[in-house]
Write a protein that holds these residues in place. Structure first.
Motif, PDB file in Angstrom:
ATOM      1  N   ARG A  43       0.840  -1.201   0.000  1.00 20.28           N
ATOM      2  CA  ARG A  43       0.000   0.000   0.000  1.00 20.28           C
ATOM      3  C   ARG A  43       0.875   1.250   0.000  1.00 20.28           C
ATOM      4  NH1 ARG A  43      -5.196  -1.446   1.057  1.00 20.28           N
ATOM      5  NH2 ARG A  43      -5.425  -3.609   1.755  1.00 20.28           N
ATOM      6  N   GLY A  75      -2.255 -10.066   4.080  1.00 18.90           N
ATOM      7  CA  GLY A  75      -2.517  -9.063   3.049  1.00 18.90           C
ATOM      8  C   GLY A  75      -1.291  -8.610   2.283  1.00 18.90           C
ATOM      9  N   TRP A  97     -11.011 -11.475  -1.394  1.00 15.65           N
ATOM     10  CA  TRP A  97     -11.044 -10.418  -0.383  1.00 15.65           C
ATOM     11  C   TRP A  97      -9.662 -10.195   0.197  1.00 15.65           C
ATOM     12  CZ3 TRP A  97     -15.284  -7.547   1.166  1.00 15.65           C
ATOM     13  CH2 TRP A  97     -16.547  -7.988   0.724  1.00 15.65           C
ATOM     14  N   THR A  98      -9.358  -8.950   0.545  1.00 18.30           N
ATOM     15  CA  THR A  98      -8.172  -8.650   1.338  1.00 18.30           C
ATOM     16  C   THR A  98      -8.587  -8.628   2.813  1.00 18.30           C
ATOM     17  OG1 THR A  98      -8.421  -6.240   1.463  1.00 18.30           O
ATOM     18  CG2 THR A  98      -7.392  -7.142  -0.534  1.00 18.30           C
ATOM     19  N   PRO A  99      -7.629  -8.757   3.731  1.00 19.42           N
ATOM     20  CA  PRO A  99      -7.972  -8.659   5.157  1.00 19.42           C
ATOM     21  C   PRO A  99      -8.590  -7.315   5.524  1.00 19.42           C
ATOM     22  CG  PRO A  99      -5.774  -9.575   4.876  1.00 19.42           C
ATOM     23  CD  PRO A  99      -6.210  -9.079   3.536  1.00 19.42           C
ATOM     24  N   ASN A 100      -8.369  -6.284   4.707  1.00 17.72           N
ATOM     25  CA  ASN A 100      -8.897  -4.940   4.969  1.00 17.72           C
ATOM     26  C   ASN A 100     -10.327  -4.755   4.486  1.00 17.72           C
ATOM     27  OD1 ASN A 100      -6.301  -4.576   5.790  1.00 17.72           O
ATOM     28  ND2 ASN A 100      -5.901  -2.766   4.575  1.00 17.72           N
ATOM     29  N   GLU A 131     -11.386  -5.238   1.259  1.00 23.53           N
ATOM     30  CA  GLU A 131     -11.462  -4.844  -0.140  1.00 23.53           C
ATOM     31  C   GLU A 131     -11.670  -6.093  -1.006  1.00 23.53           C
ATOM     32  OE1 GLU A 131      -7.928  -1.528   0.139  1.00 23.53           O
ATOM     33  OE2 GLU A 131      -7.594  -3.666   0.514  1.00 23.53           O
ATOM     34  N   LYS A 152     -13.699  -1.084  -2.795  1.00 17.85           N
ATOM     35  CA  LYS A 152     -14.026  -1.038  -1.373  1.00 17.85           C
ATOM     36  C   LYS A 152     -15.335  -0.277  -1.216  1.00 17.85           C
ATOM     37  CE  LYS A 152     -10.902   2.870  -0.468  1.00 17.85           C
ATOM     38  NZ  LYS A 152      -9.754   3.330   0.347  1.00 17.85           N
TER      39      LYS A 152
END
Length: 282
Positions: free
Chosen positions: A32, A274, A228-231, A233, A246
């Protein structure tokens, strides 16, 4: 009649095998920045002629499992990131395994298609020992939602989304006409699926207890695989381009893999922390 039946089985089995694309598994770092998601250090970790697909990170993030084809037989393989070694877990002469998935109890669940045409969901230990998990349903894809239950894409016309308790063997149809990509939503008890009942197709979430669903976003045109991402998204691909969504925003492109000679990205998987993204691509 017996000869006709055997001929039909042979034709169907041959068609299934021939239909598999020549794909490889690529793994890349996911980082990121102020501009958004970036990918770095992309590597072809399967580097194998034929069908290598359906990557899934192991729960510790130190390895991943995927379907690997050698000499026309598809088995479960495990790749270790530190050593870069690949261990082929199964050697099923009477069939092939697809969609290997980490189970809550530490085993691997996988679809096995036998040369007889029988297709069932099995559980595998890392020594290859196995048993049938769901006896009476022809499952194509699945995702675990807790230690005893999974949601499955059950083949039929149309395909149905079913929730199955592997202890009781009880199954319940939730909706009809779904896509193959099923996922537990990180940090929740809900799961997501692609609803194909209208156009454009949409990704929906569902609470398994209330069975209430909510539309999250439309899929990218021509695509149905996502992760899916852990966040919280969603990542999805269109051709050789990667996109992120998101809540409260539209799809945003964050990477293109044309420089690697990739034409089409299908399955995607993000590591538990992630930091890594795996894709299957032609």
């Amino acid at each position: 009649m017996k000869e006709l039946t055997l001929t039909l089985i042979a034709i169907l089995t041959c068609h299934f095998s021939n239909a598999q694309p020549d794909t490889d598994i690529y793994v890349m770092n996911l980082r990121r920045s102020a501009e958004g998601l970036l990918i770095e250090k992309t590597e072809n970790i399967s580097n194998n002629e034929g069908y290598d697909n359906q990557p899934s990170f192991w729960v510790d993030g130190e390895s991943m499992i995927y379907a690997r084809t050698i000499n026309g037989q598809t088995d479960i393989a495990r790749y270790y990131f530190d050593s870069r070694n690949t261990l082929v877990i199964t050697d099923t002469k009477q069939g092939s395994e697809y969609s290997p998935t980490p189970m809550p109890d530490g085993r691997i669940s996988s679809i096995r298609l036998d040369t007889t045409g029988l297709q069932l969901l099995y559980a595998y230990k890392f020594d290859g020992d196995n048993e049938v998990l769901v006896k009476d349903l022809k499952i194509g894809y699945h995702a675990w939602i807790n230690s005893n239950e999974l949601v499955a894409f059950v083949l039929g016309d149309p395909a149905t989304l079913q929730i199955i308790n592997v202890n009781t063997q009880k199954a319940h149809i939730l909706v009809n006409n779904i896509g193959r990509s099923l996922h537990k939503i990180p940090g929740t008890s809900s799961f997501s699926f692609v609803d194909k009942t209208s156009s454009p197709w949409v990704i929906k979430s569902m609470d398994p207890l209330s069975e209430k669903s909510e539309t999250l976003t439309a899929v990218l045109e021509g695509s149905e695989d996502y992760c899916w991402t852990p966040n919280g998204e969603i990542l999805m691909a269109s051709g050789n381009e990667l996109f992120v969504w998101k809540e409260g925003s539209e799809w945003q492109k964050f990477a293109t893999l044309s420089r690697l000679g990739v034409s089409t990205i299908t399955r995607l998987s993000v590591s538990p922390d992630g930091k890594k993204l795996a894709i299957a691509a032609e």
